[in-house]
Design an enzyme around this catalytic site. Sequence first.
Site, mmCIF file in Angstrom:
data_model
loop_
_atom_site.group_PDB
_atom_site.id
_atom_site.type_symbol
_atom_site.label_atom_id
_atom_site.label_comp_id
_atom_site.label_asym_id
_atom_site.label_seq_id
_atom_site.Cartn_x
_atom_site.Cartn_y
_atom_site.Cartn_z
ATOM 1 N N GLY A 245 16.020 52.570 177.250
ATOM 2 C CA GLY A 245 16.860 52.353 176.213
ATOM 3 C C GLY A 245 17.610 51.143 175.817
ATOM 4 O O GLY A 245 17.250 50.308 176.503
ATOM 5 N N ASP A 363 35.370 53.382 180.705
ATOM 6 C CA ASP A 363 34.585 53.982 179.572
ATOM 7 C C ASP A 363 33.929 55.072 179.939
ATOM 8 O O ASP A 363 32.559 55.465 179.994
ATOM 9 C CB ASP A 363 33.662 52.903 179.147
ATOM 10 C CG ASP A 363 32.910 52.977 177.947
ATOM 11 O OD1 ASP A 363 33.452 53.757 176.999
ATOM 12 O OD2 ASP A 363 31.989 52.179 177.485
#
Length: 557
Positions: A245, A363
């Site tokens: 990715g 995050d």
Amino acid sequence: MPGWWGKKSTKSKDPLPNLQNSSSGNSTKSSPSIKNERSRGDSRNRDNGGTPVTPIDSSRPKSFDEVSGIVFSRNSPRKSPDSSGYGVSSSGFSGFDSSSSLDRNYPLPRPSSDQIHVAGLGAGSASVSGSSMSSSASSDDHSNLDHGQLGGFRGQGDAKLSPLPSPTPRSRSGTTTSSPLHPRLAGLSLDSPSARLDDGKSECHRLPLPPSPSSPPSLPTPRSSAMSDCSSSNSSKWKKGKLLGRGTFGHVYVGFNSENGQMCAIKEVRVFSDDQSSKESLKQLNQEIMLLSQLSHPNIVQYLGSDLGEETLSVYLEYVSGGSIHKLLQEYGPFREPVIQNYARQILSGLAYLHGRNTVHRDIKGANILVDPNGEVKLADFGMAKHITSASSMLSFKGSPYWMAPEVVMNTNGYNLAVDIWSLGCTILEMATSKPPWSQYEGVAAIFKIGNSKDMPEIPDHLSSDAKSFIRLCLQREPSARPTASQLLDHPFVRDQSAARVGSVNMTKQAFPQAFDGSRTPTALDLRGSRRSLSPEGEFTSRQVLTVSRGMTSPRY
Ligand SMILES: Nc1ncnc2c1ncn2[C@@H]1O[C@H](COP(=O)(O)OP(=O)(O)OP(=O)(O)O)[C@@H](O)[C@H]1O
């Protein structure tokens, strides 16, 4: 609709909120995003030499990006979807009773943070993380930074550029690790657009020891092979495979060590382009290296090493082949509650470890949590993580909007470890619904809902009262009212070990029954899982792992 939800959220009925008229009444919050990255006492953007933030033309309608200087996450539901504690005591916390009023306004103790180190580089200051956002009017938390504790890119040869001395980093094998940062990389001044290695050759540096207990005994450990062998480049040991990715700052590939058969994930960033974004990428990746190299926990993706080449910086990470929670949600839909319980417990375990080291992830969300084929969950993507000090809670505005805590959005008094607890609550809702809270709102309206309203995100009725109680505790607007990660580990939603006894394996099977088609041959790494079970009672045998890992299909990348 439960009464504690507050008023119902009505899609798009709200006009775009005027953040300048924030209810907090703090003039510095007119546009929470732009100002938040500023350190106390210095509002200049240090990364750009103090260049003022470009004023926004108020004469025309503004997108959130314009208003805030923030670019939304790639994972924003309104944007394209992501293509993308150990032995921690409860510190006096008396535990949970889901039938009590705890989940309403129970005065919970604040997380203890006697000595919290500031160790992060001011990453992400000048731009944006693809899965996250950060203000562009950034300094890099300089006032909060103790550069003596962190290697970094500030000033070539700067004596302050040493790695964190405390707590002493140890590998899972119990051996003290060395600095993960190549000395020359550490001295690389990102302020110089022409910063380069002298000779541009690919070199390796001393690397932290790998998690030897989890390495198959028949295979040489990474340390005995590629990871500690500085006689040649790490890259010569790892062969780059398929693309897993793309992140904001680079690409992630599968890596294969043809000498010992091990696999890893290679996060690769081009480093020597003379442009700001490349420097920013390198800076963020360096922060991730510095933090990850000192962490060793089954629920945190293990750093294996790094390699500075002529044009790229490669970071070798434990390969977590199941993909992210976000991806699993996209492919298989919402998780059943026992799976959410199991994953939540593991995320909490990783967070309790991280917070015990006074490090905040910043995050936490489905896209940054990876899942092993055996259902072991790993926190990843530490580009936003920071060590923080109690004396100077962070003022930076980073994270992913829909998972972002109110205090981050409003940023009145800085924030602390509790932001991860809020994001955990959002992630649990994400697991239950496949969407983060407030996803029915566009970016700025969502930010307004989080920061300026008193509303509670919608919690699905089908969830148990324990689950609802847990989520509501995480989503306390007052950060000090949120339990700590270690406290939450005592909550009945995750404390109930029946789920753990069933084992991660069955949890995974239950969650993704269609994935178990018996087609896949177990790998050495699958076997590794049998020695790495988190749960004291839930250790699974190799046979269980073999049974289950066979046929777990990897998500499509
Ligand atoms: N250790 C790993 N094992 C397996 N896949 C990984 C690993 N690390 C990252 N990935 C995958 O690689 C992709 C890119 O990851 P990366 O962390 O670079 O970016 P991101 O989290 O998608 O975005 P950003 O870094 O911008 O927040 C994601 O799909 C992620 O699931």
